[in-house]
Design an enzyme around this catalytic site. Structure first.
Site, PDB file in Angstrom:
ATOM      1  N   SER A 154      12.661  25.621  82.010  1.00  0.00           N
ATOM      2  CA  SER A 154      11.730  24.845  82.600  1.00  0.00           C
ATOM      3  C   SER A 154      12.211  23.925  83.812  1.00  0.00           C
ATOM      4  CB  SER A 154      10.771  24.189  81.568  1.00  0.00           C
ATOM      5  OG  SER A 154       9.945  25.071  80.822  1.00  0.00           O
ATOM      6  N   GLU A 160      20.294  26.738  76.969  1.00  0.00           N
ATOM      7  CA  GLU A 160      18.821  26.980  77.401  1.00  0.00           C
ATOM      8  C   GLU A 160      18.284  27.098  76.170  1.00  0.00           C
ATOM      9  OE1 GLU A 160      18.159  29.286  81.197  1.00  0.00           O
ATOM     10  OE2 GLU A 160      18.756  30.808  79.950  1.00  0.00           O
ATOM     11  N   HIS A 175      20.763  36.336  76.872  1.00  0.00           N
ATOM     12  CA  HIS A 175      19.364  35.334  77.111  1.00  0.00           C
ATOM     13  C   HIS A 175      18.409  35.374  76.009  1.00  0.00           C
ATOM     14  CE1 HIS A 175      15.678  34.234  78.904  1.00  0.00           C
ATOM     15  NE2 HIS A 175      16.295  33.384  79.836  1.00  0.00           N
ATOM     16  N   GLY A 224      10.026  29.286  79.924  1.00  0.00           N
ATOM     17  CA  GLY A 224       9.072  29.861  80.270  1.00  0.00           C
ATOM     18  C   GLY A 224       7.745  29.166  80.203  1.00  0.00           C
TER      19      GLY A 224
HETATM   20  P1  PGA Z   1      12.030  29.117  83.161  1.00  0.00           P
HETATM   21  O1  PGA Z   1      13.118  30.174  82.781  1.00  0.00           O
HETATM   22  O2  PGA Z   1      12.763  28.390  84.167  1.00  0.00           O
HETATM   23  O3  PGA Z   1      10.875  29.986  83.594  1.00  0.00           O
HETATM   24  O4  PGA Z   1      11.648  28.286  81.911  1.00  0.00           O
HETATM   25  C1  PGA Z   1      14.584  29.848  82.444  1.00  0.00           C
HETATM   26  C2  PGA Z   1      15.199  30.806  81.940  1.00  0.00           C
HETATM   27  O5  PGA Z   1      14.773  31.778  81.298  1.00  0.00           O
HETATM   28  O6  PGA Z   1      16.443  30.967  82.328  1.00  0.00           O
END
Ligand code: PGA
Length: 254
Positions: free
Chosen positions: A215, A168, A96, A174
């Protein structure tokens, strides 16, 4: 040919300690899961065993957020593949962007962890993504190809179908992230699929789910999930409340 499975997962990141996680897992256990949807949840280590026990007979997979590649030894603060397995987890999230950015995770360590996960019968959920800078310089496709090739280096032909990938974009994740355009996501996933075809051959590559994350919320989830080569969504904030997770699952199923 049957409809493809839509994967909907959430990592709780550093949220929900043991007590809160148990409450959430009990609520998850009550959900009725629509056909063709495969949910999964990724609690912190301290809640992993309890969440696994509560969801053991349910159609919701449980995973760890990270692990070491060695099976034991002097690695203070680390958790090994057999430990994750013994907790009852089915999958393990690897690479991640928060691990890569803040904890020194590299493509090479992700590769060691992928091979270790496969050895111990854990499904690796490999996260890949371009940084804002890589995006701005238009090298996203090269970055993704590199990340996929290194992460999956040495994976045997018959093991590829145990892999899950999540694209991602770092700039989409975030509070400060902005959701990626669907056209852009579609193009990236097409490129990732091409890389998978190079590595595993067309038939096997088709069977590797590639999720989108960053997001994702109730409004945009069905749009991402409907794109060709997108096999579901990996969600953070919007799916931390069980009601949010449920709503996203339903939005994708209908
Ligand atoms: P988020 O996180 O949906 O809060 O942007 C996504 C992730 O880190 O997998």
């Amino acid at each position: 040919m049957g409809r493809r499975t839509a994967w909907v997962g959430t990592s709780w990141k550093m949220n929900k300690g043991p007590a809160e996680a148990v409450v959430a897992a009990r609520a998850l256990a009550e959900l009725s899961i629509p056909p063709h949807v495969q949910p999964f949840v990724v609690p912190p280590f301290t809640s992993l065993k309890d969440v696994c026990s509560i969801l053991r007979d349910k159609n919701i997979l449980v995973g760890a957020q990270n692990m070491h590649w060695e099976n034991e030894g002097a690695w203070t603060g680390e958790v090994s593949p057999p430990m994750v397995k013994e907790c009852g987890a089915a999958l393990v999230e690897l690479g991640h962007s928060e691990r890569r950015t803040y904890f020194g995770e590299t493509d090479q360590t992700v590769n060691l962890k992928v091979l270790a996960a496969l050895k111990y019968g854990l499904k690796p959920l490999v996260c890949i993504g371009d940084t804002q800078e890589e995006y701005a310089f238009n090298v996203t496709n090269e970055v993704l190809a590199r990340q996929v090739k290194i992460a999956l280096h040495g994976v045997k032909a018959h093991e590829f179908e145990n892999i899950l990938l999540a694209y991602e974009p770092v700039w989409a994740i975030g509070e400060k992230g902005r959701p990626a355009e669907t056209d852009f996501v579609q193009n990236c996933h097409e490129q990732v699929r091409q890389t998978l075809i190079e590595l595993a051959g067309e038939e096997t590559a088709e069977r590797i789910p590639v999720l989108y994350g960053g997001s994702v919320n109730l409004e945009n989830a069905p749009h991402y999930a409907a794109l060709p080569n997108v096999d579901g969504v990996f969600v953070g904030r919007a799916a931390w409340p069980v009601a949010g997770f449920k709503a996203i699952i339903e939005s994708i199923a209908t």
